[in-house]
Design a protein around this motif. Sequence first.
Motif, PDB file in Angstrom:
ATOM      1  N   ASP A   1      -1.813  15.456  -2.390  1.00 25.47           N
ATOM      2  CA  ASP A   1      -2.364  14.512  -4.033  1.00 25.47           C
ATOM      3  C   ASP A   1      -2.936  13.490  -4.022  1.00 25.47           C
ATOM      4  OD1 ASP A   1      -1.872  16.988  -4.885  1.00 25.47           O
ATOM      5  OD2 ASP A   1       0.371  16.278  -5.908  1.00 25.47           O
ATOM      6  N   VAL A   2      -3.164  13.234  -3.189  1.00 24.09           N
ATOM      7  CA  VAL A   2      -3.693  11.246  -3.177  1.00 24.09           C
ATOM      8  C   VAL A   2      -3.547  10.443  -4.315  1.00 24.09           C
ATOM      9  CG1 VAL A   2      -6.487  10.621  -2.556  1.00 24.09           C
ATOM     10  CG2 VAL A   2      -5.687  12.942  -1.835  1.00 24.09           C
ATOM     11  N   HIS A   3      -2.377  10.422  -4.061  1.00 23.44           N
ATOM     12  CA  HIS A   3      -1.799   9.332  -5.811  1.00 23.44           C
ATOM     13  C   HIS A   3      -2.033   7.679  -4.811  1.00 23.44           C
ATOM     14  CE1 HIS A   3      -1.168  12.512  -8.611  1.00 23.44           C
ATOM     15  NE2 HIS A   3      -0.555  12.624  -7.455  1.00 23.44           N
ATOM     16  N   ILE A   4      -2.835   6.924  -4.773  1.00 22.39           N
ATOM     17  CA  ILE A   4      -2.766   5.592  -4.064  1.00 22.39           C
ATOM     18  C   ILE A   4      -2.586   4.627  -4.783  1.00 22.39           C
ATOM     19  CG2 ILE A   4      -4.417   4.176  -2.578  1.00 22.39           C
ATOM     20  CD1 ILE A   4      -4.610   7.400  -1.254  1.00 22.39           C
ATOM     21  N   SER A   5      -1.880   3.428  -4.326  1.00 19.01           N
ATOM     22  CA  SER A   5      -1.194   2.123  -5.393  1.00 19.01           C
ATOM     23  C   SER A   5      -1.856   1.357  -4.000  1.00 19.01           C
ATOM     24  CB  SER A   5       0.157   2.503  -5.390  1.00 19.01           C
ATOM     25  OG  SER A   5       0.558   3.731  -5.782  1.00 19.01           O
ATOM     26  N   TRP A   6      -1.675   0.225  -4.628  1.00 20.16           N
ATOM     27  CA  TRP A   6      -2.062  -1.518  -3.967  1.00 20.16           C
ATOM     28  C   TRP A   6      -1.464  -2.230  -4.872  1.00 20.16           C
ATOM     29  CZ3 TRP A   6      -4.230  -1.831   1.309  1.00 20.16           C
ATOM     30  CH2 TRP A   6      -5.144  -1.138   1.312  1.00 20.16           C
ATOM     31  N   PHE A   7      -0.432  -3.173  -4.053  1.00 17.19           N
ATOM     32  CA  PHE A   7      -0.186  -4.373  -4.454  1.00 17.19           C
ATOM     33  C   PHE A   7       1.081  -3.690  -5.771  1.00 17.19           C
ATOM     34  CE2 PHE A   7      -3.970  -5.423  -3.833  1.00 17.19           C
ATOM     35  CZ  PHE A   7      -3.852  -5.588  -2.500  1.00 17.19           C
ATOM     36  N   CYS A   8       2.010  -2.255  -5.033  1.00 17.54           N
ATOM     37  CA  CYS A   8       3.054  -2.238  -6.266  1.00 17.54           C
ATOM     38  C   CYS A   8       3.715  -3.097  -6.528  1.00 17.54           C
ATOM     39  CB  CYS A   8       3.464  -0.825  -5.030  1.00 17.54           C
ATOM     40  SG  CYS A   8       2.936  -0.151  -4.509  1.00 17.54           S
ATOM     41  N   GLY A   9       3.825  -2.803  -7.816  1.00 20.09           N
ATOM     42  CA  GLY A   9       4.802  -3.861  -8.403  1.00 20.09           C
ATOM     43  C   GLY A   9       4.666  -4.789  -9.145  1.00 20.09           C
ATOM     44  N   GLY A  10       3.334  -5.671  -8.699  1.00 17.38           N
ATOM     45  CA  GLY A  10       2.738  -6.805  -8.836  1.00 17.38           C
ATOM     46  C   GLY A  10       2.292  -6.578 -10.110  1.00 17.38           C
TER      47      GLY A  10
ATOM     48  N   ILE B   1     -14.547   8.583   4.705  1.00 24.60           N
ATOM     49  CA  ILE B   1     -13.760   6.785   5.055  1.00 24.60           C
ATOM     50  C   ILE B   1     -12.525   7.175   5.391  1.00 24.60           C
ATOM     51  CG2 ILE B   1     -13.267   4.916   4.028  1.00 24.60           C
ATOM     52  CD1 ILE B   1     -16.080   5.722   3.911  1.00 24.60           C
ATOM     53  N   THR B   2     -12.242   7.049   5.857  1.00 27.01           N
ATOM     54  CA  THR B   2     -10.694   7.948   6.553  1.00 27.01           C
ATOM     55  C   THR B   2      -9.528   6.814   6.486  1.00 27.01           C
ATOM     56  OG1 THR B   2     -10.819   7.158   8.965  1.00 27.01           O
ATOM     57  CG2 THR B   2     -11.952   8.776   9.368  1.00 27.01           C
ATOM     58  N   ASP B   3     -10.095   5.733   5.915  1.00 25.15           N
ATOM     59  CA  ASP B   3      -8.090   5.549   5.397  1.00 25.15           C
ATOM     60  C   ASP B   3      -8.587   4.712   3.710  1.00 25.15           C
ATOM     61  OD1 ASP B   3      -6.151   5.475   6.569  1.00 25.15           O
ATOM     62  OD2 ASP B   3      -6.422   3.808   8.119  1.00 25.15           O
ATOM     63  N   PRO B   4      -7.746   4.718   2.991  1.00 19.37           N
ATOM     64  CA  PRO B   4      -7.412   3.944   1.702  1.00 19.37           C
ATOM     65  C   PRO B   4      -7.812   2.764   1.776  1.00 19.37           C
ATOM     66  CG  PRO B   4      -5.084   5.557   1.685  1.00 19.37           C
ATOM     67  CD  PRO B   4      -6.340   5.257   2.690  1.00 19.37           C
ATOM     68  N   TRP B   5      -8.729   2.254   0.806  1.00 14.90           N
ATOM     69  CA  TRP B   5      -8.505   1.273   0.248  1.00 14.90           C
ATOM     70  C   TRP B   5      -8.341   0.784  -0.902  1.00 14.90           C
ATOM     71  CZ3 TRP B   5     -12.067   4.829   0.456  1.00 14.90           C
ATOM     72  CH2 TRP B   5     -13.192   5.180  -0.609  1.00 14.90           C
TER      73      TRP B   5
ATOM     74  N   LYS C   1       0.966  -1.477  -0.139  1.00 15.43           N
ATOM     75  CA  LYS C   1       0.009  -0.129   0.022  1.00 15.43           C
ATOM     76  C   LYS C   1       0.816   1.244   0.217  1.00 15.43           C
ATOM     77  CE  LYS C   1      -2.966   2.537   2.843  1.00 15.43           C
ATOM     78  NZ  LYS C   1      -3.451   2.122   4.719  1.00 15.43           N
ATOM     79  N   GLU C   2       0.131   2.297  -0.815  1.00 14.94           N
ATOM     80  CA  GLU C   2       1.113   3.270  -1.138  1.00 14.94           C
ATOM     81  C   GLU C   2       0.073   4.685  -0.986  1.00 14.94           C
ATOM     82  OE1 GLU C   2       5.478   3.066  -2.629  1.00 14.94           O
ATOM     83  OE2 GLU C   2       4.019   3.945  -3.476  1.00 14.94           O
ATOM     84  N   GLY C   3       0.989   5.620  -0.271  1.00 11.67           N
ATOM     85  CA  GLY C   3       0.008   6.705  -0.541  1.00 11.67           C
ATOM     86  C   GLY C   3      -1.169   6.619   0.646  1.00 11.67           C
ATOM     87  N   SER C   4      -1.961   7.942   1.026  1.00 13.45           N
ATOM     88  CA  SER C   4      -2.938   8.546   1.840  1.00 13.45           C
ATOM     89  C   SER C   4      -3.508   9.846   1.181  1.00 13.45           C
ATOM     90  CB  SER C   4      -2.540   8.690   3.175  1.00 13.45           C
ATOM     91  OG  SER C   4      -1.931  10.500   2.706  1.00 13.45           O
TER      92      SER C   4
END
Length: 645
Positions: free
Chosen positions: A62-71, A462-466, A55-58
């Motif tokens: 700028d709210v750039h959210i990534s999940w499973f980076c590089g997968g 919602i307070t955290d990225p999903w 998980k990356e970002g908050s």
Amino acid sequence: MTDTLFPVPDSWAKAAWIDNVTYRRMYEQSLSDPEGFWGEQAGCLDWFRPWTKVKEGSFDGDVHISWFCGGKLNVSYNCLDRHLPMRGDAVALIWEGDDPAVSRSFSYRQLHEEVCRFANVLKSLGLRRGDRVTIYLPMIPELAVAMLACTRIGVVHSIVFGGFSADSLAERIRDCQGRVLITADEGLRGGQRIPAKENADKAVEKCPIVEKVIVVKRTGAAISWIPGRDLPWGELMENASTDCPPEEMDAEDPLFILYTSGSTGKPKGVLHTTGGYLVFSAMTHKHIFDYHDGDIYWCTADIGWVTGHSYIIYGPLANGATTVMFEGVPHYPDWSRFWNIVDKHGISILYTAPTAIRALMRQGDEPVQKTSRRSLRLLGTVGEPINPEAWLWYYDVVGEKRCPIVDTWWQTETGGILISPLPGAMPLKPGSAARPYFGVKPAIVDAAGNFLEGPADGNLVITDPWPGMLRTIYGDHSRFLQTYFSMYKGVYFTGDGARRDEDGDYWITGRIDDVINVSGHRLGTAEVESALVAHPGVAEAAVVGFPHEIKGQGIYAYVTLKADCPPSEVLREELLLWVRKEIGAIAVPDVLQWSPGLPKTRSGKIMRRILRKIAANSLDDLGDTSTLAEPAVVEELTRNRPAAA
Ligand code: WTA
């Protein structure tokens, strides 16, 4: 509102994926260690290459959210190929036609073959990863094939609901610059033909970007044809190879764009990406619908909306489920249709919308009770708040008190369900969406953004990225920030109001912005207003929602005509038709009131609060009218309120 609690039956709690204890443990872990939790859960998919960071970002900056980076993974591979060794001959998709005599089913192997063929067709047209394709198809199997084929080669699909007009389609094509459009000759719903190709032709006239139009033959109607531009689906497929290796996509590569309404006139292209979305839609589908091998699962939504994306296609197929897709409507050929479909295919899980439940309820119990429905074990609803009366009818009459109901709250933007009961884990309260799903941290804030603790009424954030959340608005990241992250700092603003009760259960109270929810379809009042003022006779228009027995909310339009344009019944009809042509049938006002003037503040702002009260016929309760520039306008509007409204 009712205080009755419907406890989880023992048999359910024992057999469900998630019971009460498991829910608490997993929810706790998902918040205290999101990376550990989601890293483990993402193992539900097949990855070509594992991620390096979960998980990356908050929600700050700028709210750039990534999940499973590089997968690296592929959606069609996860929805099809990986099931072939174990369940290649199991049914992936059951298609139930508009005509009850017509249905087809596709095994995983057959669907895989069709998808590979069509992916090769798309490639042969020069489409490559990252390109956009617009899909404007009725609910036919080719729609599922087309979407999955796009994902196979990394093409980003933008599906436009078949009920939208040519103009709405054109606007969406232009926004994402799709070079290829996929449509059908006609659609078929409730015995009525829908001129898909005709609309597509009109849209393409305004979109020079479109080079090719692929046309599925559904009814065989005579349609106009532009040689070279228009290509017949059937012929293309005949000549295509069934061998098409899946593209290795990055977890954060765009998967699809889906346009939805907001507070302004222009629809927003909600962008979802690959890895997080698929993990989230698959897991929520498995847990919330408690999907087990052998279940037959039917979501009645149209794939043109997000519910169809996540819970007819991606979530269920990622889980190797049997998913049902229905072309028709609940009342054709008669009001028993839904239940006949349940019996015909042995459906065990049914997911539909409150508006459909209310319409069915109005027909009485007989059309339901003359069917068996023994196969049903779980019911779901989505799209708008469900009134307890409709909930109880669904529970008592449809489910015969045997089937838990999951009232699932989510949005196009959220990708998957965020708040819902887990059927084996918590008692049900009619009208409450209950608890957050794993990894979801809801909060209630007041108008100033203060977090409210305990029982509270306010705005839902919602307070955290999903993992399943949108990443941006296509081509307009600043609008993304503005829409979701500017109202309150550091949290995602849902646009919904909510209440949390003493037990910690959530009750969604409806939109608090200028979005209305008509039969579970999201519409911006500004879109309808701009359609109305585009008519040469209209000087000004204001549109609000009002309570509607079946649709949840209806559309109430106040229209001020230009001085040289007198009101008449003919003009009223013309305006209704005009809106239908500009946006589509779903946007046609239920009530249209001629309004010589609109209530405005002295600074010229339309006072919608008052218009909503007049529309709802709450005339004794207009609130503070002291800031009105011309109080007489309100008197005039209340006096001339159409009797039928
Ligand atoms: C509303 C549909 C109450 C809500 C999945 C939300 C609901 C909007 C529920 C999103 C529910 C959806 N209870 N309200 N269970 N589910 N909504 O983007 O106002 O078409 O913001 O996504 O529907 O609509 P959308």
